[in-house]
Enzyme design. Structure first.
Site, mmCIF file in Angstrom:
data_model
loop_
_atom_site.group_PDB
_atom_site.id
_atom_site.type_symbol
_atom_site.label_atom_id
_atom_site.label_comp_id
_atom_site.label_asym_id
_atom_site.label_seq_id
_atom_site.Cartn_x
_atom_site.Cartn_y
_atom_site.Cartn_z
ATOM 1 N N HIS A 90 -1.857 -4.565 13.434
ATOM 2 C CA HIS A 90 -0.908 -5.164 13.554
ATOM 3 C C HIS A 90 0.373 -4.594 12.583
ATOM 4 O O HIS A 90 0.221 -3.853 11.908
ATOM 5 C CB HIS A 90 -1.201 -6.945 13.199
ATOM 6 C CG HIS A 90 -1.784 -7.008 11.722
ATOM 7 N ND1 HIS A 90 -2.975 -6.440 11.426
ATOM 8 C CD2 HIS A 90 -1.254 -7.539 10.723
ATOM 9 C CE1 HIS A 90 -3.277 -6.672 10.153
ATOM 10 N NE2 HIS A 90 -2.027 -7.461 9.465
ATOM 11 N N HIS A 131 2.114 -6.211 9.775
ATOM 12 C CA HIS A 131 2.197 -6.143 8.535
ATOM 13 C C HIS A 131 2.377 -5.288 7.440
ATOM 14 O O HIS A 131 1.627 -3.936 7.730
ATOM 15 C CB HIS A 131 1.069 -7.361 7.982
ATOM 16 C CG HIS A 131 1.234 -8.746 8.339
ATOM 17 N ND1 HIS A 131 0.164 -9.620 8.417
ATOM 18 C CD2 HIS A 131 2.325 -9.447 9.106
ATOM 19 C CE1 HIS A 131 0.500 -10.853 8.805
ATOM 20 N NE2 HIS A 131 1.856 -10.796 9.085
ATOM 21 N N ASP A 148 1.226 -4.194 4.713
ATOM 22 C CA ASP A 148 0.283 -3.609 4.176
ATOM 23 C C ASP A 148 -0.849 -2.676 5.018
ATOM 24 O O ASP A 148 -1.782 -2.190 4.741
ATOM 25 C CB ASP A 148 -0.604 -4.445 3.203
ATOM 26 C CG ASP A 148 -1.247 -5.567 4.128
ATOM 27 O OD1 ASP A 148 -0.710 -6.121 4.923
ATOM 28 O OD2 ASP A 148 -2.127 -6.032 3.615
ATOM 29 N N HIS A 149 -0.112 -2.632 6.283
ATOM 30 C CA HIS A 149 -0.935 -2.002 7.392
ATOM 31 C C HIS A 149 -0.206 -0.952 8.125
ATOM 32 O O HIS A 149 -0.696 -0.079 8.585
ATOM 33 C CB HIS A 149 -1.615 -2.854 8.345
ATOM 34 C CG HIS A 149 -2.743 -3.812 7.872
ATOM 35 N ND1 HIS A 149 -3.895 -3.942 8.293
ATOM 36 C CD2 HIS A 149 -2.496 -5.038 7.118
ATOM 37 C CE1 HIS A 149 -4.233 -4.970 7.683
ATOM 38 N NE2 HIS A 149 -3.666 -5.574 6.884
ATOM 39 N N HIS A 185 -3.712 -14.467 13.574
ATOM 40 C CA HIS A 185 -3.004 -13.841 12.359
ATOM 41 C C HIS A 185 -1.790 -13.431 12.706
ATOM 42 O O HIS A 185 -0.837 -13.922 11.758
ATOM 43 C CB HIS A 185 -3.969 -12.637 11.707
ATOM 44 C CG HIS A 185 -3.591 -12.203 10.210
ATOM 45 N ND1 HIS A 185 -3.580 -12.788 9.373
ATOM 46 C CD2 HIS A 185 -2.960 -10.904 10.032
ATOM 47 C CE1 HIS A 185 -3.063 -12.064 8.216
ATOM 48 N NE2 HIS A 185 -2.680 -10.875 8.799
ATOM 49 N N ASP A 201 -7.105 -7.888 10.366
ATOM 50 C CA ASP A 201 -7.170 -9.099 9.511
ATOM 51 C C ASP A 201 -7.542 -10.245 10.395
ATOM 52 O O ASP A 201 -7.177 -11.418 10.007
ATOM 53 C CB ASP A 201 -5.776 -9.491 8.650
ATOM 54 C CG ASP A 201 -5.521 -8.447 7.768
ATOM 55 O OD1 ASP A 201 -6.315 -7.566 7.422
ATOM 56 O OD2 ASP A 201 -4.565 -8.591 7.200
ATOM 57 N N HIS A 259 -9.870 -5.795 4.229
ATOM 58 C CA HIS A 259 -9.807 -6.354 2.782
ATOM 59 C C HIS A 259 -10.968 -6.590 2.217
ATOM 60 O O HIS A 259 -11.909 -7.039 2.972
ATOM 61 C CB HIS A 259 -8.794 -7.480 3.146
ATOM 62 C CG HIS A 259 -7.311 -7.319 3.004
ATOM 63 N ND1 HIS A 259 -6.569 -7.143 2.111
ATOM 64 C CD2 HIS A 259 -6.823 -7.505 4.403
ATOM 65 C CE1 HIS A 259 -5.206 -7.057 2.787
ATOM 66 N NE2 HIS A 259 -5.299 -7.220 4.138
#
Length: 257
Positions: free
Chosen positions: A56, A58, A60-61, A112, A131, A169
Site C-alpha cells: 500500500h 503509506h 513508511d512502506h 487500512h 498493515d 510492524h
C-alpha cells in the site's frame, strides 16, 4: 531455496527480505527506508535485488522505492488502485506474479487503505499482508470502512491454518495486551502474551505468526466468538448482532486503548 529475513526500519517497521540462495537474487517487501536494504546489499556485493513488492501507499512502506530502483533497477510491483512511486507492474485481485521463481497470488484487502493488497504464496504458505492483519491485531482504518476491513480479514483468515503471516510492524505485544483485555479467560492469549513478552525482553522479533495462532488469539478474527461478543455488549451496553458490528466496536475500542 528461499530464505526470509526481516530488516528493521524506523522504530517498529520490518522490511521483509526474500533471498534465493542458489541464484543470489533477492526481493524486498515494503521498503519504507532504502537504508537497511542498501546496507545489506553493500555487504552482499554479489547479490542482485530483482523485485520490490508493495502492499500500500503509506510513506513508511514506499519511501525507499526510488533510491532502490535507481541503485539496482529492480522491478516495482504494487496495487493498481494506489499511487505507488516508480511502479512497473500494477496488480489487482487474483493476479499471479512470479518473484524469485515463486508464484504469488494477489489478494485485494481494502480497509487500512482502499487499494491495499496482500501477496500469498500457496505452496510455501507465505502471506505478506502489510498493515491489514497484524500478529494479534489489525491495521487502523485510515481509508476503508469497518465492513471492508472485516471482510478483508475474513478472507485472509480462510487461508490454510499453517500459513505464515509476514506483517510489517512489531506491534504484537501491545496487540496481545488488548486481546487479553477482550478475552481475559482465553488461556492461549495468556500463554502467547507471556511468550512474546519474553521474546521482546531478549530483543527477539515476534514474527512471522501463523493463521492457526491468529484464529485462536487475535480478537479481530474472533468477532463471531460468544466471549468476544459478550465483552463488547457488556462494554457498550448494546447488543451487537453481526460479527461485522462487533468488529467495528473492537476496532474503535483498540483505537483508544
Amino acid at each position: 531455496m528461499i530464505k526470509i529475513d526481516a530488516l528493521p526500519a524506523f522504530s517498529d517497521n520490518y522490511i521483509w527480505l526474500l533471498q534465493d540462495l542458489e541464484q543470489r537474487r533477492c526481493a524486498v517487501v515494503d521498503p519504507g527506508d532504502a537504508g537497511p536494504v542498501l546496507a545489506w546489499l553493500d555487504s552482499h556485493r554479489d547479490w542482485q535485488l530483482s523485485d520490490i513488492l508493495i502492499t500500500h501507499h503509506h510513506p513508511d512502506h514506499v519511501g525507499g522505492i526510488q533510491p532502490l530502483k535507481a541503485a539496482t533497477g529492480a522491478r516495482v510491483l504494487g496495487p493498481a488502485q494506489e499511487n505507488i512511486p516508480a511502479r512497473d507492474l500494477a496488480l489487482r485481485e487474483n493476479d499471479k506474479v512470479e518473484v524469485l521463481g515463486q508464484r504469488f497470488r494477489v489478494i485485494e484487502v481494502p480497509g487500512h487503505t482502499l487499494g491495499h493488497i496482500a501477496y500469498y504464496q500457496a505452496e510455501q504458505h507465505w502471506l505478506f499482508c502489510g498493515d491489514t492483519l497484524f500478529a494479534g491485531g489489525c491495521g487502523r482504518l485510515f481509508e476503508g470502512t469497518p465492513a471492508q476491513m472485516h471482510d478483508s480479514l475474513t478472507r485472509l483468515a480462510a487461508l490454510p491454518e499453517h500459513t505464515q503471516v509476514y506483517c510489517t510492524h512489531e506491534y504484537t505485544l501491545s496487540n496481545l495486551r488488548f486481546a487479553q483485555t477482550v478475552e481475559p479467560g482465553n488461556p492461549q492469549i495468556a500463554q502467547r502474551l507471556q511468550e512474546v513478552t519474553a521474546w521482546r525482553a531478549e530483543g527477539r522479533i515476534s514474527l512471522p505468526s501463523n493463521l492457526a495462532l491468529e484464529r485462536a488469539t487475535n480478537p479481530f478474527l474472533r468477532s463471531a466468538e460468544e466471549a468476544v461478543k459478550a465483552k463488547i455488549d457488556q462494554r457498550d451496553g448494546v447488543q451487537n448482532r453481526s460479527p461485522s458490528e462487533v468488529f467495528a466496536r473492537l476496532r474503535a475500542w483498540k483505537d483508544n486503548f
